[in-house]
Write an enzyme that holds these catalytic residues in place. Structure first.
Site, PDB file in Angstrom:
ATOM      1  N   ARG A 246      32.377  44.519  54.448  1.00 50.71           N
ATOM      2  CA  ARG A 246      31.699  45.587  53.725  1.00 50.71           C
ATOM      3  C   ARG A 246      32.025  46.918  54.380  1.00 50.71           C
ATOM      4  O   ARG A 246      32.009  47.030  55.608  1.00 50.71           O
ATOM      5  CB  ARG A 246      30.175  45.378  53.722  1.00 50.71           C
ATOM      6  CG  ARG A 246      29.712  44.189  52.903  1.00 50.71           C
ATOM      7  CD  ARG A 246      29.956  44.379  51.421  1.00 50.71           C
ATOM      8  NE  ARG A 246      29.514  43.246  50.623  1.00 50.71           N
ATOM      9  CZ  ARG A 246      30.255  42.201  50.327  1.00 50.71           C
ATOM     10  NH1 ARG A 246      31.503  42.122  50.785  1.00 50.71           N
ATOM     11  NH2 ARG A 246      29.779  41.221  49.576  1.00 50.71           N
ATOM     12  N   GLU A 275      32.527  51.899  44.866  1.00 49.60           N
ATOM     13  CA  GLU A 275      33.558  51.170  44.136  1.00 49.60           C
ATOM     14  C   GLU A 275      33.266  51.195  42.643  1.00 49.60           C
ATOM     15  O   GLU A 275      32.082  51.112  42.261  1.00 49.60           O
ATOM     16  CB  GLU A 275      33.628  49.709  44.626  1.00 49.60           C
ATOM     17  CG  GLU A 275      34.044  49.577  46.067  1.00 49.60           C
ATOM     18  CD  GLU A 275      34.143  48.140  46.538  1.00 49.60           C
ATOM     19  OE1 GLU A 275      34.561  47.913  47.679  1.00 49.60           O
ATOM     20  OE2 GLU A 275      33.794  47.229  45.751  1.00 49.60           O
ATOM     21  N   HIS A 294      39.351  45.696  46.697  1.00 54.03           N
ATOM     22  CA  HIS A 294      38.317  44.663  46.836  1.00 54.03           C
ATOM     23  C   HIS A 294      38.701  43.393  46.076  1.00 54.03           C
ATOM     24  O   HIS A 294      37.979  42.923  45.189  1.00 54.03           O
ATOM     25  CB  HIS A 294      36.952  45.166  46.357  1.00 54.03           C
ATOM     26  CG  HIS A 294      35.813  44.393  46.964  1.00 54.03           C
ATOM     27  ND1 HIS A 294      34.531  44.888  47.048  1.00 54.03           N
ATOM     28  CD2 HIS A 294      35.758  43.152  47.535  1.00 54.03           C
ATOM     29  CE1 HIS A 294      33.740  43.998  47.624  1.00 54.03           C
ATOM     30  NE2 HIS A 294      34.461  42.934  47.925  1.00 54.03           N
TER      31      HIS A 294
END
Length: 335
Positions: A246, A275, A294
């Site tokens: 993270r 994001e 991601h």
């Protein structure tokens, strides 16, 4: 049932074998992300079931209050802070979470490590511009010949967080002839020692000694911002920081500042504070940062696993089976 599946960026869900499980339901799949509560509420106004693709969309109380028909939220993978479970319970919205597989993210972590160590993205990008064997990476803050890349054998792989993913990455490191050094909670350090791995003497020592440092911590109130600029500044000029966990584990702006100062020499990151990432994010402008969108968990078999669990859970719930609810108290208020 009216089912809404959010944030299918790759337009992949309808093509999964498990999608046939939803035959007979009215399903809407959205391929883009919206941030505003109003826009999101419009998407969900007729939804009886919402399937969340990991943490791509936050369901807050403000949004949930505007979803009068919503009965069930199904989370692919574990529920995080993006979903207000207490609000769901109070509003009579059931929540079911799934369980992810650590292998795809561990494999992707290793792909980033190898790409960063051998400067693969930089060589590929420059080759497409007609530059033969030119990696770039010529900043004055970088060590001499930094662009050549380095081997893994004999280097020290630091792992902060010896959980399901960290353990797999540690085994990869051993297979490549690396010295593995672990830090984490007391339980992590104990488990690493029992596995025959070395445990760093201190957290600071992990940063000082690692040639590659890979983060595998859960994001909690205690770990938010736990990696500071001071600690990053202890890393070697040739070292690489890897983050597939993270972004919020690293203090805001600390990584950009550290990379600009040349300690560590490079970073490979798959996660960002906001994001989808905005084009102007400073990490994207740094030649010594490898950024991916991601996708550590985004892999065909894993998608079948995650969405297969989710769709099976919808079938059980629609048949009256509420045994797997994360918030069974919601049954007292169930819509």
């Amino acid at each position: 049932m009216q089912i809404v599946i959010l944030d299918d960026y790759q337009d992949a869900v309808r093509k999964l074998a498990c999608f046939a499980t939803l035959s007979g339901h009215d399903v809407k799949v959205f391929n883009n992300n919206v941030k505003g509560a109003g826009q999101l509420a419009v998407r969900l106004r007729d939804a009886q079931v919402v399937v969340l693709n990991r943490e791509r969309t936050a369901l807050t109380r403000a949004v949930l209050d505007k979803c009068p028909k919503l009965k069930l939220v199904v989370q692919t993978g574990h529920v995080g802070a993006h979903l207000d479970v207490d609000a769901c319970t109070a509003l009579g919205i059931a929540v079911i979470e799934g369980k992810g597989d650590p292998a795809p993210t561990a494999e992707f972590t290793w792909a980033l490590i190898m790409s960063a160590m051998r400067r693969i993205p930089q060589y590929v990008a420059n080759l497409k511009q007609g530059a033969w064997q030119q990696p770039g990476l010529k900043s004055q803050s970088m060590p001499v010949n930094f662009g050549l890349g380095q081997r893994l054998a004999g280097k020290t792989l630091g792992i902060w967080g010896y959980g399901r993913i960290g353990r797999i990455v540690a085994r990869y490191g051993q297979a490549f002839g690396m010295h593995v050094l672990v830090w984490g909670s007391e339980a992590s350090r104990t488990a690493a020692a029992q596995s025959g791995l070395d445990v760093a003497a201190t957290r600071e020592a992990l940063f000082i000694e690692s040639d590659i440092l890979s983060l595998h911590l859960r994001l909690t109130d205690a770990t938010r911002g736990v990696v500071t600029l001071s600690e990053l500044s202890h890393m070697k000029p040739q070292a690489i920081l890897v983050n597939t966990a993270r972004a919020e584990l690293i203090a805001s702006d600390a990584l950009v500042s550290a990379l600009n100062r040349g300690r560590p020499g490079m970073a490979a990151v798959d996660v960002f504070e906001a994001e989808p990432i905005m084009r102007g994010n400073p990490l994207l402008r740094l030649e010594n940062a490898i950024c991916t969108p991601h996708i550590g968990y985004v892999e065909l078999e894993h998608y079948e696993h995650l969405f297969g669990q989710a769709f099976e859970a919808i079938g059980h719930f629609s048949a009256g089976d509420t045994a797997d609810l994360l918030n069974p108290q919601a049954l007292d208020h169930l819509r």
